[in-house]
Structure formats: C-alpha cells, structure tokens
Design a protein around this motif. Structure first.
Motif, PDB file in Angstrom:
ATOM      1  N   ASN A 219       0.967  -1.263   0.084  1.00 27.86           N
ATOM      2  CA  ASN A 219       0.096  -0.192   0.072  1.00 27.86           C
ATOM      3  C   ASN A 219       0.968   1.191   0.161  1.00 27.86           C
ATOM      4  O   ASN A 219       0.694   2.218   0.974  1.00 27.86           O
ATOM      5  N   GLY A 220       1.746   1.182  -0.842  1.00 28.42           N
ATOM      6  CA  GLY A 220       2.600   2.481  -0.888  1.00 28.42           C
ATOM      7  C   GLY A 220       2.061   3.649  -1.760  1.00 28.42           C
ATOM      8  O   GLY A 220       0.918   3.515  -2.275  1.00 28.42           O
ATOM      9  N   GLU A 221       2.604   4.684  -2.026  1.00 31.28           N
ATOM     10  CA  GLU A 221       2.239   5.784  -2.813  1.00 31.28           C
ATOM     11  C   GLU A 221       2.116   5.367  -4.466  1.00 31.28           C
ATOM     12  O   GLU A 221       2.930   4.389  -4.791  1.00 31.28           O
ATOM     13  N   SER A 222       1.271   5.833  -5.063  1.00 28.08           N
ATOM     14  CA  SER A 222       1.008   5.550  -6.353  1.00 28.08           C
ATOM     15  C   SER A 222       2.336   5.957  -7.190  1.00 28.08           C
ATOM     16  O   SER A 222       3.087   6.615  -7.030  1.00 28.08           O
ATOM     17  N   VAL A 223       2.457   4.868  -8.280  1.00 29.19           N
ATOM     18  CA  VAL A 223       3.588   4.980  -9.040  1.00 29.19           C
ATOM     19  C   VAL A 223       3.799   6.054  -9.964  1.00 29.19           C
ATOM     20  O   VAL A 223       4.897   6.843 -10.062  1.00 29.19           O
ATOM     21  N   ASP A 224       2.567   6.545 -10.254  1.00 32.77           N
ATOM     22  CA  ASP A 224       2.672   7.924 -10.951  1.00 32.77           C
ATOM     23  C   ASP A 224       3.038   9.044  -9.967  1.00 32.77           C
ATOM     24  O   ASP A 224       3.918   9.965 -10.697  1.00 32.77           O
ATOM     25  N   GLU A 225       2.856   9.107  -8.829  1.00 30.16           N
ATOM     26  CA  GLU A 225       3.307  10.350  -7.870  1.00 30.16           C
ATOM     27  C   GLU A 225       4.644  10.040  -7.866  1.00 30.16           C
ATOM     28  O   GLU A 225       5.477  11.344  -7.773  1.00 30.16           O
ATOM     29  N   PHE A 226       5.250   8.914  -7.375  1.00 33.32           N
ATOM     30  CA  PHE A 226       6.743   8.649  -7.534  1.00 33.32           C
ATOM     31  C   PHE A 226       7.454   9.177  -8.542  1.00 33.32           C
ATOM     32  O   PHE A 226       8.480   9.895  -8.584  1.00 33.32           O
ATOM     33  N   LEU A 227       7.012   8.712  -9.670  1.00 35.87           N
ATOM     34  CA  LEU A 227       7.644   9.120 -11.069  1.00 35.87           C
ATOM     35  C   LEU A 227       7.511  10.771 -11.387  1.00 35.87           C
ATOM     36  O   LEU A 227       8.610  11.223 -11.909  1.00 35.87           O
ATOM     37  N   ARG A 228       6.305  11.404 -11.079  1.00 38.22           N
ATOM     38  CA  ARG A 228       6.416  12.614 -11.153  1.00 38.22           C
ATOM     39  C   ARG A 228       7.193  13.487 -10.459  1.00 38.22           C
ATOM     40  O   ARG A 228       7.934  14.377 -10.914  1.00 38.22           O
ATOM     41  N   SER A 229       7.372  13.111  -9.119  1.00 39.58           N
ATOM     42  CA  SER A 229       8.284  13.782  -8.108  1.00 39.58           C
ATOM     43  C   SER A 229       9.817  13.447  -8.585  1.00 39.58           C
ATOM     44  O   SER A 229      10.470  14.320  -8.197  1.00 39.58           O
ATOM     45  N   SER A 230      10.142  12.369  -9.298  1.00 40.06           N
ATOM     46  CA  SER A 230      11.414  12.018  -9.575  1.00 40.06           C
ATOM     47  C   SER A 230      11.636  12.288 -10.722  1.00 40.06           C
ATOM     48  O   SER A 230      12.870  12.517 -11.068  1.00 40.06           O
ATOM     49  N   ASN A 231      10.830  13.005 -11.450  1.00 46.52           N
ATOM     50  CA  ASN A 231      10.835  13.507 -13.089  1.00 46.52           C
ATOM     51  C   ASN A 231      11.461  12.139 -13.730  1.00 46.52           C
ATOM     52  O   ASN A 231      12.376  12.530 -14.640  1.00 46.52           O
ATOM     53  N   LEU A 232      10.999  11.037 -13.653  1.00 45.23           N
ATOM     54  CA  LEU A 232      11.615   9.820 -14.458  1.00 45.23           C
ATOM     55  C   LEU A 232      10.325   9.115 -14.975  1.00 45.23           C
ATOM     56  O   LEU A 232       9.184   9.199 -14.869  1.00 45.23           O
ATOM     57  N   LYS A 233      10.907   8.467 -16.069  1.00 41.77           N
ATOM     58  CA  LYS A 233       9.707   7.338 -16.884  1.00 41.77           C
ATOM     59  C   LYS A 233       9.943   5.927 -16.206  1.00 41.77           C
ATOM     60  O   LYS A 233      10.683   5.583 -15.556  1.00 41.77           O
ATOM     61  N   LEU A 234       8.501   5.715 -16.258  1.00 41.87           N
ATOM     62  CA  LEU A 234       8.542   3.956 -15.640  1.00 41.87           C
ATOM     63  C   LEU A 234       8.804   3.185 -16.862  1.00 41.87           C
ATOM     64  O   LEU A 234       8.218   2.953 -18.097  1.00 41.87           O
TER      65      LEU A 234
END
Length: 278
Positions: A219-234
């Motif tokens: 139940n972690g943060e959403s991957v979209d939020e993590f990618l946005r904050s890191s400015n990276l692609k999945l």
C-alpha cells in the motif's frame, strides 16, 4: 584516464579530462555501460540485472555482467554458475562465460567458499570493484550491465566515479519507505551527473491465476506520484511470479518464453532511453 577514445561515454562526456577518475583497459572495447541500482537491498535488483543481460543477449548483442555487490554477490547463482572459478594471467582476469555467451565477473569466482563472509573495509571493497573494470579482459561488448550494491556509500561512489556509466536503471517496489530510499539513490546519480534512465517497479502486483485480476500487495504511494516527483519514466512493472523469484533454480530455461515476454518491453524502453540520453 588511459584513453578517452576507448571510453563508452566519450561522445557525450563533459568531464574535465585532468580530473576524470575513469581508467580504461585498452584491450577492451565496451560500447555501453548500464548500472542497475536500488539504494536498498531486497527489491530484486540482481534478478533484474541478470534478466536485462539475458534479454540483451537474446537480441543478439554481446553482453557482460559485472557483479559490484562485493559483500553480497548473487549473480553467479542466478546464472547457474555457482561452482565456477575465474582464471587469471599476469596481465588480466578472464571472466566466466555462461552457456548463452554472457561474460560474467563476480567475487565468488575468486574465492574458495561462497559462504565465507567478505570482511573488508570500504576502500578494499571499492578497489575490488574498480579492478573488475580495469583488470578483467571483457574484450568487445555491446553492453556491460553492472549489478550495483545497495546504498549510496563507498562502492556506489567508486562505480560512478571510476566506470563510464551511460545510464542507470533504478529498481523499486511500491512501498513508501523503499521509494524514499530509492529517491536517495536517484539524487546521488543526479549529483554525479549520471543519467537515470527510469524506474522498474518490481513486485508491483500479483496476478490471480483464476481470473487474471491484478492484486496489489503493498500500500505504497502511487507509482505515478513517485515518477512525477522524481521526474522519471516508468520502464516497466513486474509482477510477483515464481519464475523471477526462482531464477537461481534454473527457472529461466523452464519458463524462458514467459520471462522474455515480461522483460522484452522493459529492455526496449531502456535502449530507447539510452539513445535519447546520448
């Protein structure tokens, strides 16, 4: 540095040549170096490193794996090379080669008993990793995959300073704590001016065998939020499946088609990002 022309990063290098700490073995011709990092252990980084290398080899490339996790080397077992030993001469160390032609170097190939702990201080561990780059006869490779140790300490710093990495793949799992630690590794790479190609999210979900529904375990943060904050692609999401968890038990040969189906799009994304970053 011994020779800028033999460096994989020569085309896009902006380093001061006088201060550059990279040393290249002129008997080697390594075109691309990909680091696989997580910042934290236990997220499947070594398994993903091995599968990236295997998928590249399946695509016809000449591939090597450098196991930089000196105190916890698991690459030999994952590749079915548990009892293999590396040979050496006065001038170089010869990597062990898998049945499918992947060249591999790990500390386990140089010690008598893989169960013996490596009780070395940081500088000695870092020196061993550096030797795996300068003293191993890799010869010609299209891609060298480096399985980096967890954390942002001495060894990770040595790899980033001493080896001309073209890009780093970050491995994470969908947990807030892990995301925070992976963010540290991302920030380290950014400070060292090394491209982070994107994130592979491991253990992303479980696929129900009866209805094919995706079940999230963490139940972690959403991957979209993590990618946005890191400015990276999945680069890709990987489910929790026995074929990945049991690579050390030769599950690759038994489930080759399924594993290739999972990793083929991930490696395609990695190669596309490498082209964009150059």
């Amino acid at each position: 540095m011994s020779n800028c022309n033999s460096c994989p990063s020569s085309d896009g290098c902006s380093k001061d040549k006088e201060q550059c700490m990279v040393e290249n073995n002129q008997m080697n011709n390594i075109k691309n170096v990909i680091g696989v990092m997580s910042g934290k252990g236990g997220v499947g980084k070594s398994s993903i490193s091995v599968m990236i290398a295997k998928q590249l080899r399946e695509s016809g490339y000449k591939v090597g794996i450098l196991d930089a996790d000196i105190t916890g080397p698991s690459v030999p077992r994952l590749l079915g090379l548990k009892d293999e030993k590396a040979r050496s001469s006065e001038n170089c160390i010869f990597p062990v080669v898998t049945k499918d032609g992947i060249k591999v170097m790990s500390l386990n190939f140089l010690i008598k008993d893989e169960n013996e702990p490596v009780i070395w201080r940081g500088p000695v561990v870092s020196g061993a990793v550096k030797q795996f780059w300068t003293d191993v006869l890799w010869e010609e490779l299209d891609y060298l995959v480096i399985d980096m140790p967890p954390g942002t300490g001495d060894v990770a710093l040595t790899v980033m300073q001493s080896i001309p990495i073209n890009g780093i793949v970050m491995v994470s799992v969908p947990q807030d704590l892990v995301s925070m630690i992976v963010s540290k590794a991302i920030n380290m790479a950014n400070r060292m001016n090394i491209n982070v190609l994107g994130i592979v999210e491991n253990m992303s979900y479980i696929l129900c065998p009866d209805c094919d529904k995706k079940i999230t375990l963490f139940n972690g943060e959403s991957v979209d939020e993590f990618l946005r904050s890191s400015n990276l692609k999945l680069l890709g999401e990987l489910p929790m499946v026995s074929s990945i968890c049991n690579l050390s038990n030769n599950s690759y040969e038994n489930q080759r088609e399924d594993l290739n189906k999972l990793f083929s799009p991930i490696v395609t994304n990695i190669l596309n990002e490498l082209k964009e970053k150059k």
